[in-house]
Design a protein around this motif. Structure first.
Motif, PDB file in Angstrom:
ATOM      1  N   ASP A   1       0.834  -1.190   0.000  1.00  0.00           N
ATOM      2  CA  ASP A   1       0.000   0.000   0.000  1.00  0.00           C
ATOM      3  C   ASP A   1       0.873   1.246   0.000  1.00  0.00           C
ATOM      4  N   PHE A   2       1.922   1.188   0.807  1.00  0.00           N
ATOM      5  CA  PHE A   2       2.814   2.336   0.919  1.00  0.00           C
ATOM      6  C   PHE A   2       3.471   2.642  -0.430  1.00  0.00           C
ATOM      7  N   LEU A   3       3.863   1.600  -1.124  1.00  0.00           N
ATOM      8  CA  LEU A   3       4.533   1.808  -2.409  1.00  0.00           C
ATOM      9  C   LEU A   3       3.552   1.843  -3.577  1.00  0.00           C
ATOM     10  N   ASP A   4       2.253   1.709  -3.261  1.00  0.00           N
ATOM     11  CA  ASP A   4       1.230   1.791  -4.294  1.00  0.00           C
ATOM     12  C   ASP A   4       1.421   0.697  -5.357  1.00  0.00           C
ATOM     13  N   LEU A   5       1.620  -0.521  -4.891  1.00  0.00           N
ATOM     14  CA  LEU A   5       1.788  -1.640  -5.812  1.00  0.00           C
ATOM     15  C   LEU A   5       0.461  -2.373  -5.969  1.00  0.00           C
ATOM     16  N   HIS A   6       0.097  -2.637  -7.201  1.00  0.00           N
ATOM     17  CA  HIS A   6      -1.149  -3.368  -7.458  1.00  0.00           C
ATOM     18  C   HIS A   6      -0.862  -4.452  -8.481  1.00  0.00           C
ATOM     19  N   PRO A   7      -1.566  -5.570  -8.389  1.00  0.00           N
ATOM     20  CA  PRO A   7      -1.452  -6.537  -9.477  1.00  0.00           C
ATOM     21  C   PRO A   7      -2.064  -5.930 -10.744  1.00  0.00           C
ATOM     22  N   GLU A   8      -1.360  -6.043 -11.825  1.00  0.00           N
ATOM     23  CA  GLU A   8      -1.872  -5.401 -13.041  1.00  0.00           C
ATOM     24  C   GLU A   8      -2.881  -6.243 -13.788  1.00  0.00           C
ATOM     25  N   HIS A   9      -2.767  -7.529 -13.610  1.00  0.00           N
ATOM     26  CA  HIS A   9      -3.708  -8.396 -14.314  1.00  0.00           C
ATOM     27  C   HIS A   9      -4.139  -9.518 -13.377  1.00  0.00           C
ATOM     28  N   PRO A  10      -5.095  -9.211 -12.517  1.00  0.00           N
ATOM     29  CA  PRO A  10      -5.491 -10.213 -11.538  1.00  0.00           C
ATOM     30  C   PRO A  10      -6.075 -11.453 -12.212  1.00  0.00           C
ATOM     31  N   VAL A  11      -5.805 -12.580 -11.594  1.00  0.00           N
ATOM     32  CA  VAL A  11      -6.349 -13.833 -12.123  1.00  0.00           C
ATOM     33  C   VAL A  11      -7.825 -13.909 -11.749  1.00  0.00           C
ATOM     34  N   GLN A  12      -8.669 -14.192 -12.725  1.00  0.00           N
ATOM     35  CA  GLN A  12     -10.106 -14.251 -12.460  1.00  0.00           C
ATOM     36  C   GLN A  12     -10.563 -15.704 -12.466  1.00  0.00           C
ATOM     37  N   PRO A  13     -11.605 -16.002 -11.720  1.00  0.00           N
ATOM     38  CA  PRO A  13     -12.069 -17.392 -11.663  1.00  0.00           C
ATOM     39  C   PRO A  13     -12.630 -17.878 -13.016  1.00  0.00           C
ATOM     40  N   ILE A  14     -13.156 -16.954 -13.779  1.00  0.00           N
ATOM     41  CA  ILE A  14     -13.704 -17.297 -15.100  1.00  0.00           C
ATOM     42  C   ILE A  14     -12.925 -16.486 -16.120  1.00  0.00           C
ATOM     43  N   ALA A  15     -12.533 -17.120 -17.202  1.00  0.00           N
ATOM     44  CA  ALA A  15     -11.792 -16.395 -18.235  1.00  0.00           C
ATOM     45  C   ALA A  15     -12.761 -15.575 -19.066  1.00  0.00           C
ATOM     46  N   PHE A  16     -13.350 -14.617 -18.433  1.00  0.00           N
ATOM     47  CA  PHE A  16     -14.350 -13.780 -19.093  1.00  0.00           C
ATOM     48  C   PHE A  16     -13.683 -12.951 -20.187  1.00  0.00           C
ATOM     49  N   THR A  17     -14.360 -12.814 -21.319  1.00  0.00           N
ATOM     50  CA  THR A  17     -13.770 -12.029 -22.397  1.00  0.00           C
ATOM     51  C   THR A  17     -14.618 -10.791 -22.645  1.00  0.00           C
ATOM     52  N   HIS A  18     -14.046  -9.657 -22.272  1.00  0.00           N
ATOM     53  CA  HIS A  18     -14.716  -8.393 -22.584  1.00  0.00           C
ATOM     54  C   HIS A  18     -14.813  -8.221 -24.087  1.00  0.00           C
ATOM     55  N   THR A  19     -13.745  -8.617 -24.783  1.00  0.00           N
ATOM     56  CA  THR A  19     -13.693  -8.445 -26.237  1.00  0.00           C
ATOM     57  C   THR A  19     -14.939  -9.034 -26.903  1.00  0.00           C
ATOM     58  N   VAL A  20     -15.217 -10.284 -26.562  1.00  0.00           N
ATOM     59  CA  VAL A  20     -16.330 -10.982 -27.225  1.00  0.00           C
ATOM     60  C   VAL A  20     -17.651 -10.279 -26.931  1.00  0.00           C
ATOM     61  N   HIS A  21     -17.853  -9.956 -25.670  1.00  0.00           N
ATOM     62  CA  HIS A  21     -19.135  -9.355 -25.304  1.00  0.00           C
ATOM     63  C   HIS A  21     -19.310  -7.996 -25.962  1.00  0.00           C
ATOM     64  N   LEU A  22     -18.232  -7.213 -25.948  1.00  0.00           N
ATOM     65  CA  LEU A  22     -18.365  -5.868 -26.518  1.00  0.00           C
ATOM     66  C   LEU A  22     -18.497  -5.935 -28.040  1.00  0.00           C
ATOM     67  N   ALA A  23     -17.893  -6.962 -28.652  1.00  0.00           N
ATOM     68  CA  ALA A  23     -18.027  -7.106 -30.094  1.00  0.00           C
ATOM     69  C   ALA A  23     -19.474  -7.406 -30.464  1.00  0.00           C
ATOM     70  N   LYS A  24     -20.215  -8.010 -29.538  1.00  0.00           N
ATOM     71  CA  LYS A  24     -21.624  -8.302 -29.812  1.00  0.00           C
ATOM     72  C   LYS A  24     -22.502  -7.103 -29.495  1.00  0.00           C
ATOM     73  N   ARG A  25     -21.869  -5.958 -29.476  1.00  0.00           N
ATOM     74  CA  ARG A  25     -22.581  -4.685 -29.323  1.00  0.00           C
ATOM     75  C   ARG A  25     -23.243  -4.510 -27.960  1.00  0.00           C
ATOM     76  N   MET A  26     -22.724  -5.199 -26.981  1.00  0.00           N
ATOM     77  CA  MET A  26     -23.250  -4.937 -25.650  1.00  0.00           C
ATOM     78  C   MET A  26     -22.603  -3.661 -25.123  1.00  0.00           C
ATOM     79  N   GLN A  27     -23.330  -2.979 -24.244  1.00  0.00           N
ATOM     80  CA  GLN A  27     -22.810  -1.759 -23.656  1.00  0.00           C
ATOM     81  C   GLN A  27     -22.162  -2.082 -22.310  1.00  0.00           C
ATOM     82  N   CYS A  28     -21.299  -1.207 -21.872  1.00  0.00           N
ATOM     83  CA  CYS A  28     -20.715  -1.390 -20.540  1.00  0.00           C
ATOM     84  C   CYS A  28     -21.818  -1.474 -19.482  1.00  0.00           C
TER      85      CYS A  28
END
Lengths: 461, 235, 775, 201
Positions: D56-83
């Motif tokens: 916290d002091f050094l402001d370190l964060h994981p840049e790409h946290p491991v998620q339980p599901i390999a969710f793909t934003h790309t696919v969903h957004l390509a199907k014209r879904m909105q945020c």
């Protein structure tokens, strides 16, 4: 009996090359105090500053007392040696180094305390103005920020002031030492060869520093006093605090110096150098400061009493009659009642006499700092929020460890630097007093001193 | 139009019930410290009801006076903070940026009203008491000074709401937690820059005084003095 | 200090560990599927009801989504659920109009209390040893039903007893119906500070067996005889709202307020004039004032009104002008000077509207009823017959078939508890064999002289529905924890505080946090299982069905809800947080004093009786007055940390209890602020720190109720002492109510501040002049 | 050698004593003993470990946290879904909803049911559990900052300003360093308030 230059060098460099058992014991004691202090500080950081006895409304107590106390102590050295140097008071020679060392070390300790006392010490660096992504600068209106700059300036100045006259002595040690030590002292002595040119430069630099350091020293304690005087708090909000703090600072500083000198004289066997004359002279100075200090506190309390503002009178009575009265009167006794008779009588103004007076003054001045801070805080304007303060063990340890730290630094210093300026003592042996040779004298290259003529008159008993 | 938030405390209405104190606890994530810490003066309440006795039996008199941060215009706490944690906000509040606070405690010393609370330790909530914590207010940690914010989270959320609806804030649209709980309406919060607000009207009452006004801190909290019977010609 | 501490260490340590830890997944609990559909960060306001005292204030609960650690389907995990974040008063509710007191605000801590019993538990060790084992709800319900079935089978249903805190509303209805259909005797409703005396007096004087409602907003002059109406008495929020208006709500008119009591209460502290009279002589003082008014004909117009004659006729000698109560005679008895009496009489009658109200300690004397009747008579004399109508009135009962003002006051709860205890101690046939315990803690709140602890120990089976282990429920064999009020269907019919009839009612504001079940649903389920009469009288599976059935007839009444269908009506009642009748017009307010009932038998006028005290004045030189604080009530909220850390308003004490002593008394006995003292009565002794207070008569000691719990969780146990524990079992002569102000005590210093550990918020403030140093 | 032992004794003794003080206090003030039928534990804003404090002091964060599901934003957004389709509430209030398993299954009852990742989601639902998504963007508690999405969206700040281009990401990554300088710079550019109390309270 006259001291020769060789004798001086031998006597004064001895502590650097020889280590006694008592010395090690003293270092051990001081180190354990410092370690205890570090452990206490670690514990404080780990659990929170609540391990101190501070509370609402007494948010400052031992911490700032120690801060003001040590910053005060720091005023002896540089100020005295600078003034004495400027006025060419030749008896100063054996005293200056001890005094300047006190300045630097107590300033270092004093400067560390605010860092330890804040609630989140790991963010202490936010006091430093530096450009960051946040785009925020420190608040230059804050007296604490002024403190930061004042102390930093004074620390740099006094370190320089300590270092400059030590260069020829480093060279002396360099010449006397072998091996690693020689290499270290070569670096420290910055290639000092003792040429007249170097002497001239050193002389000029020291004069400039001596002139510059006096206003800095005066301003530092004035600024420390503004930590209090700039608020609205009863008995803090007063215009006398500037001079009062400076007087108090010199007072406690001189006392600390006398104590340190007495100890050095005893344990480093410097009876030949730190003579009763020095104690006598410093004793006179101490007497003056004691009277001045008393005048200041009298003026402060008189105006409060005469003004008779209820909020101020609450603190006033708290000091002189109620909770803090025992401390208050102890302070008066320590700072005035005991030292003044001792110092005023020539018969008692001996080494022992002045040391005793100094001892009580150091204690008294610590109490004085405490009494400036705590009674005012626990009796602020609204009686409903009045409080009390009791120090905790952690605070006691931290306070003891500042003394331990001071001792440790000072002891270490005696190991590295001659506690009495060797070359200045040698200068003292020559006729023109404080004069430095301005002509080239290739034959006397060593330390660049040409010793000739009759002895100075001020070194006599 | 910029706002200037103010609070009026009508001492004639205040009954000393301390509902404001608990309301503030709940709204602003103020921890309780327990008996030992309370005994050495480390309670964290941002508002307290001061009780003053005058006289003795059989004619004692009591005065209650809620004291909270006075949100001074010339605040002694602001100037002394070396890091600008304590500073003057655009809307005239004495802001306290918790993350900027390094804990010098200078502000608390400088405050003549002693209304600042310091986190001597990390605050603790016995689970699940922590589920009550208001997500709109940060939970302060050790070494941080805190104090009454005039419920700045409520001010902000009202301003954001008004901005979303493209309108000005209305008087009485929102209020601080203390004023909201105050049954006898002794506490009235509002915009002093709005000449028609209730708080402006009350602040100009002839009974209006400032706490320690002689110090020149220019508080934005106004106290309306207690009256006596048959002395009610001004409101 | 702390187990998990905030650590920031120097850059020298742990660099490697740090970088490593960046990728290590946190130990994570399972996440459950959210049960409600809330948008994160957006607050929803839900109605509810404050149950921490009997005033019945309406609540608005700020509900926001948050992560809670819960047990669901037998697994521990985290769920996103609606969490109550803040309680505010409901602006629509006529009783509290958007306001809430300190105790009400702390209702959140009841919901989130760490000591709440989270699962059904069964005693596993010796009774009272505090050893319980967790059992499943199925087993728990089975055990409860089997006990009840056994009682039914053995044809001894009458040995089932129910002990609870007095309730008003359908919850009480449910319990009473259950007991009746089961064949058990009526429930014992116990609270130490019941208002039986005042209800009886109001019934006799005004024809209403209720607590009064004060329309303070219109008052110009109020005399209160011991009623702490701004503190803990009756409906404090409603009264505080009115008080604010009385003081500053009408430009140019500021009502005067006089408080008569020997120990300055929070209310007394706000009074323009505070008058101490000898304990128990308040009635005499009231009649003294009445004597002046009558003899000087200060209020001729009111003498003949029916109300006045009715209230007056309860006092012997009223029609003759109270010849016994000359100011001089009264001065001798009360210690209040006759000049003051005369002045009060004149001021009262000259004011636009005036009221006299009685409550608290004057009623807790052996002559409590006389005191109450006397003040009521004075009230009738000065208040009735004015154009604007009386200040003191009564809340109309809602037009419900099963609620409705009792025709006569109920039995005093202390008498009920006493006979309950006595039947057990006597051990006669038909003594209770099974006890159902609900939100009552008599072992703490009843004087030990009642031997209630011993009596309860004799009951073979005790089932508690409480949420906490307290002194009484610690004796239980089976604890079936109820939902917190914010998790339950709640309803209440406020007895006072409004001139509209009010039913406060609300659905659960949040889902249950723990594995608890509403006691109401549990009883209804048991009723269904037991069948027979029970199933017929209580044909509901859940409490909300019962509430709905009870409230639906109100759709025809004019009130806060107009709806065309039953469902609409029910929906509106839920969103509004209850039902109330249309606001009373000014004329209607005056009608609020119209007698609802006349005493069945013509009661003889009450004559002056002197108060009697337990203990002689020689052995026990001090009067002793326990008092209810706004924070703790009868002690049931002492486990809330917000209440513990709330400085007492007059002494500023926190986390402790204390005894208030006048400084002169302290000086005489060598007692200083913060010393430990021992207070002893005939019935026992206790030790508390002393607080020197100028607002108390020198011959009186006062002590707050609520602390001194021995077994009430981590925040309440072990702080202070319980003044109720040294009360002698003296009762008010007529009603049998506990005369808690009628014990005499003696006082001695037994230790210094180190032993006493008094925590005062107000620093070292030298509170009063004679303690201040000469300056 | 006697004096050295003595010295060692003093140093060690004082350190041990201070340590013991720390430990005993830490133990004395632990959570009160509680039975199995009441809750226990203490919530504090303290960091759980030294390491997390340091991060916290050094402001370190994981840049790409491991998620339980390999969710793909790309696919969903390509199907014209909105945020805002999934991140409900982001334009209404401070926080964005992270959809729960029921929400996902709303579509995936019928769409792409054989995908192994979606089977994992279905399994979560069957167990009546939610997907334990890992936070990608968050501010540390010690930042004491309150961020409100809605006014930013109303002011026309597009999501990608702070969250990066999600059409190019599978599971979310911390593409933008959201330090205070980042916020302040934008606020200055758009001439909105940079008062501390705008965000810190």
């Amino acid at each position: 009996m006259q001291i020769t230059a060789e004798q001086i060098e031998k006597d004064l460099l001895r502590p650097i090359f020889k280590t006694g058992r008592k010395y090690l014991v003293a270092v051990g004691l001081a180190t354990s105090l410092v370690l205890a202090g570090m452990a206490a500080f670690g514990y404080q950081v780990y659990t929170g500053i609540g391990v101190w006895g501070i509370n609402s409304p007494v948010f400052w107590a031992f911490d700032i007392t120690n801060f003001v106390f040590w910053i005060g102590i720091s005023h002896a050295g540089t100020l005295i040696s600078a003034i004495l140097r400027l006025t060419n008071a030749t008896w100063r020679r054996p005293v200056t180094r001890c005094a300047e060392a006190i300045t630097v070390f107590s300033l270092l300790i004093g400067g560390l305390i605010p860092l330890c006392h804040i609630g989140r010490p790991w963010l202490g660096y936010w006091m430093i103005p530096y450009p960051s992504q946040r785009g925020i600068w420190p608040n230059f209106r804050s007296p604490l920020e002024w403190d930061f700059f004042a102390i930093a300036t004074y620390l740099i100045g006094s370190t320089t002031f300590l270092y400059l006259p030590a260069i020829p002595d480093f060279a002396a040690v360099r010449d006397a030492a072998k091996g690693l030590r020689k290499r270290i002292y070569s670096i420290l002595s910055l290639g000092w060869q003792g040429t007249p040119r170097q002497w001239q430069r050193l002389e000029i630099a020291m004069h400039i520093m001596a002139i510059a350091i006096v206003p800095v020293a005066v301003s530092v304690h004035t600024i420390v006093s503004w930590d209090f005087a700039m608020t609205l708090i009863p008995m803090w909000h007063t215009t006398i605090f500037g001079p009062y703090f400076v007087v108090g600072a010199i007072f406690s500083g001189v006392a600390a110096l006398i104590l340190a000198m007495a100890l050095l004289r005893r344990f480093l066997h410097l009876e030949e150098y730190l003579k009763p004359l020095h104690f006598n002279n410093l004793g006179k100075l101490l007497l003056t400061m004691s009277l001045l200090w008393f005048y200041c506190i009298f003026a402060e309390f008189l105006t409060t009493w005469y003004g008779n503002t209820p909020s101020e009178m609450a603190v006033f009575w708290e000091n002189v009659r109620h909770n803090f009265a025992p401390l208050f009167w102890t302070m008066v006794v320590c700072n005035f009642v005991i030292p003044v008779p001792i110092l005023a009588m020539k018969k008692l103004r001996t080494v022992t006499g002045t040391a005793i007076a100094s001892c009580t003054i150091v204690i008294g001045m610590w109490i004085e700092r405490f009494l400036i801070i705590v009674p005012a805080l626990d009796h602020k304007f609204l009686p409903y929020s009045w409080g009390t303060y009791r120090p905790t063990l952690v605070e006691d340890i931290l306070m003891a460890s500042t003394f331990g730290f001071m001792t440790l630094l000072y002891l270490s210093f005696t190991k590295f630097v001659p506690m009495i300026s060797v070359w200045e003592m040698k200068v003292g042996l020559q006729p023109r007093g404080g004069g430095i040779l301005t002509t080239e004298a290739p034959g006397e290259k060593r330390h660049g001193l040409v010793l000739e003529g009759p002895l100075p008159t001020d070194v006599e008993e | 139009m910029s706002h200037k938030w103010g609070l009026v405390v009508d001492l004639d209405r205040c009954t000393g019930c301390e509902a404001c104190v608990v309301a503030c606890h709940a709204e602003n994530n103020i921890p309780t410290v327990g008996k030992d810490q309370a005994a050495i003066g480390r309670t964290m309440q941002w508002i307290r009801v001061e009780r003053t006795w005058e006289g003795d039996f059989p004619n004692p008199k009591v005065r209650f006076q809620p004291v909270l941060c006075q949100q001074c215009d010339a605040a002694p706490c602001e100037a002394v903070c070396p890091t600008y944690a304590s500073y003057h906000t655009e809307e005239g509040l004495n802001g306290q940026a918790y993350n900027r606070c390094i804990g010098t405690r200078f502000c608390a010393n400088a405050c003549p009203y002693t209304v600042r609370s310091f986190n001597f330790y990390n605050p603790q909530w016995q689970k699940p008491l922590n589920l009550q914590l208001n997500p709109d207010v940060s939970v302060r940690s050790v070494g941080i000074m805190e104090k009454c914010t005039f419920c700045v989270q409520r001010i902000k959320s009202a301003e954001i709401q008004a901005e979303a609806e493209k309108r000005d804030l209305k008087d009485g649209e929102f209020t601080t937690a203390c004023a909201q709980s105050c049954a006898s309406k002794a506490l009235v919060f509002g915009d002093l820059n709005d000449p028609h607000s209730e708080v402006s009207r009350l602040a100009s009452s002839s009974r209006a005084t400032k706490l320690l006004g002689e110090l020149g801190t220019k508080p934005n909290v106004t106290y309306l003095e207690r009256g006596a019977w048959q002395d009610a010609n001004n409101g | 200090m702390e187990r998990r501490n905030f650590i920031k260490i120097s850059a020298l340590t742990g660099v490697a560990a740090t970088l490593d830890a960046c990728r290590a997944p946190d130990k994570q609990l399972i996440r459950f599927i959210p049960e409600d559909n809330l948008i994160p960060g957006i607050a929803v306001w839900k109605p509810s009801l404050c149950t921490l005292c009997s005033a019945g204030c309406g609540l608005q609960v700020r509900v926001m989504q948050g992560d809670a650690e819960v047990v669901r389907h037998g697994k521990q995990g985290v769920i996103k659920m609606g969490l109550a974040k803040k309680l505010e008063g409901s602006p629509q509710n006529p009783v509290n109009a958007g306001k809430l007191c300190a105790r009400g605000q702390a209702g959140l801590q009841v919901l989130y209390h760490p000591d709440r019993i989270t699962k059904p538990i069964k005693r596993s060790g010796a009774r009272g040893a505090g050893q319980f084992q967790v059992i499943s709800w199925d087993d728990a319900v089975k055990e409860l039903t089997s006990h009840l079935t056994a009682l039914q089978a053995s044809k001894s249903a009458n040995v089932l007893a129910f002990l609870g805190r007095p309730l008003r509303g359908q919850r009480r209805e449910l319990i009473e119906k259950f007991l009746k259909a089961f064949g058990a005797p009526p429930a014992v409703w116990y609270e130490p500070f019941d208002e039986a005396v005042l209800r009886q007096a109001n019934f006799l004087s005004f024809g209403h067996a209720m607590l009064p409602t004060l329309d303070l907003a219109r008052a110009d002059y109020v005399i209160s005889f011991g009623a702490d109406f701004l503190g803990a008495w009756n409906s404090p929020v409603a009264q505080s709202i009115g008080y604010g208006e009385m003081r500053r709500g009408r430009p140019g008119r500021r009502g005067k307020f006089v408080q008569i009591e020997p120990r300055m209460s929070q209310t007394g502290a706000n009074a323009d004039e505070w008058i101490a009279c000898k304990p128990g002589t308040e009635g005499v003082l009231a009649l003294g004032i009445a004597h002046v008014i009558l003899s000087q004909k200060l209020a001729p117009q009111s003498a003949g009104t029916p109300a006045a004659s009715r209230a007056g006729s309860q006092i012997a000698g009223w029609s003759a002008g109270l010849p016994e109560f000359t100011p001089e005679a009264v001065e001798e008895q009360t210690g209040v000077s006759s000049a003051v009496m005369m002045r009060l009489a004149h001021e009262m009658t000259l004011s636009g509207s005036a009221a006299a109200v009685v409550g608290g300690a004057p009623l807790a004397q052996t002559n409590g009823l006389f005191n109450a009747l006397a003040v009521n008579a004075l009230e009738s004399l000065v208040d009735a017959g004015r154009d604007e109508g009386p200040i003191l009135g009564f809340t109309p009962e809602p037009p419900l078939s099963n609620a409705g003002e009792p025709a006569a006051p109920a039995q005093a709860s202390f008498a009920g508890l006493n006979s309950f205890a006595q039947s057990l101690l006597d051990g006669k046939a038909g003594a209770p064999q099974m006890l159902m315990l609900y939100e009552a803690n008599p072992i703490f709140t009843a004087p030990p002289a009642t031997k209630i602890r011993e009596a309860i120990a004799k009951i073979p089976t005790i089932v508690s529905f409480g949420s906490f282990i307290d002194e009484t429920s610690a004796q239980a064999d089976l604890i079936l924890p109820d939902n917190a009020p914010l998790e339950s269907w709640v309803d209440s019919v406020p007895e006072s505080g409004s001139f509209q009839s009010v039913i406060s009612l609300a659905p659960p504001a949040v889902s249950p946090l723990h594995e608890t079940r509403p006691m109401t649903d549990l009883l209804l389920g048991v009723a269904q299982q037991l069948g027979g009469d029970l199933a017929r009288v209580l044909p509901f599976t859940t409490f909300d069905a019962m509430l709905k059935a009870a409230l639906l007839p109100l759709r025809a009444q004019s009130g806060s809800v107009t709806a065309t269908t039953d469902d609409d009506f029910w929906q509106s009642v839920q969103t509004q947080g209850g039902w109330w009748s249309a606001p009373a017009a000014a004329g209607l307010k005056s009608a609020a004093r119209k007698p609802a009932a006349t005493p069945a038998d013509k009661q003889a006028p009450t004559a002056l009786t002197a108060p009697e005290f337990a203990g002689s004045a020689a052995d026990f030189p001090f009067y002793f007055q326990p008092y209810v604080t706004p924070s703790f009530g009868d002690g049931s909220t002492a486990n809330l940390p917000w209440m513990q850390e709330l400085p007492d308003v007059l002494t500023t004490a926190m986390w402790s209890s204390w005894v208030e002593i006048h400084p002169r008394t302290g000086e005489k006995l060598g007692i200083q602020q913060g010393d430990l003292v021992e207070i002893a009565s005939q019935a026992g002794s206790l030790r508390v720190p002393a607080v020197l207070s100028p607002g108390i008569a020198p011959d009186l000691l006062a002590m707050p109720v609520g602390q001194g719990h021995e077994n009430f969780g981590r925040f309440a146990s072990g702080h202070g002492a319980n003044p109720l524990s040294i009360l002698a079992p003296v009762v008010e002569h007529t009603t049998g109510s506990l005369a808690w102000a009628a014990t005499r005590v003696k006082l001695a210093r037994v230790g210094g501040p180190e032993q006493a550990k008094l925590v005062l918020f107000a620093g070292r403030m030298s509170g009063f002049p004679h303690e201040e140093e000469p300056r | 050698m006697g004096w050295q032992k003595w010295l060692l004794f003093i140093v060690a003794g004082s350190s041990v004593w201070v340590l013991a003080e720390v430990v005993s206090r830490a133990q004395a003030a632990g959570p009160t003993a509680s039975s199995q039928y009441v809750t226990s534990g203490v919530f504090t804003p303290a960091h759980a470990t030294a390491a997390s404090a340091f991060k916290d002091f050094l402001d370190l964060h994981p840049e790409h946290p491991v998620q339980p599901i390999a969710f793909t934003h790309t696919v969903h957004l390509a199907k014209r879904m909105q945020c805002t389709t999934c991140h409900v509430g982001v334009n209404r209030g401070p926080d964005a909803q992270i959809p729960n398993v029921t929400f996902c299954m709303g579509c995936h009852m019928v769409i792409d049911t054989n995908n192994p990742e979606i089977k994992k989601i279905a399994a979560y639902q069957a167990r009546r559990e939610d997907i334990p998504w890992a936070r990608v963007y968050n501010y540390s508690p010690s930042a004491h900052v309150r961020f409100n999405h809605a006014p930013h969206i109303r002011a026309g700040v597009v999501c990608s300003t702070c969250h990066g281009d999600m059409t190019k990401q599978t599971t979310a990554e911390r593409k933008v360093n959201l330090n205070m300088g980042f916020c302040v710079q934008c606020h200055k550019q758009k001439q909105v308030s940079v008062d501390c109390a705008t965000c810190h309270y």
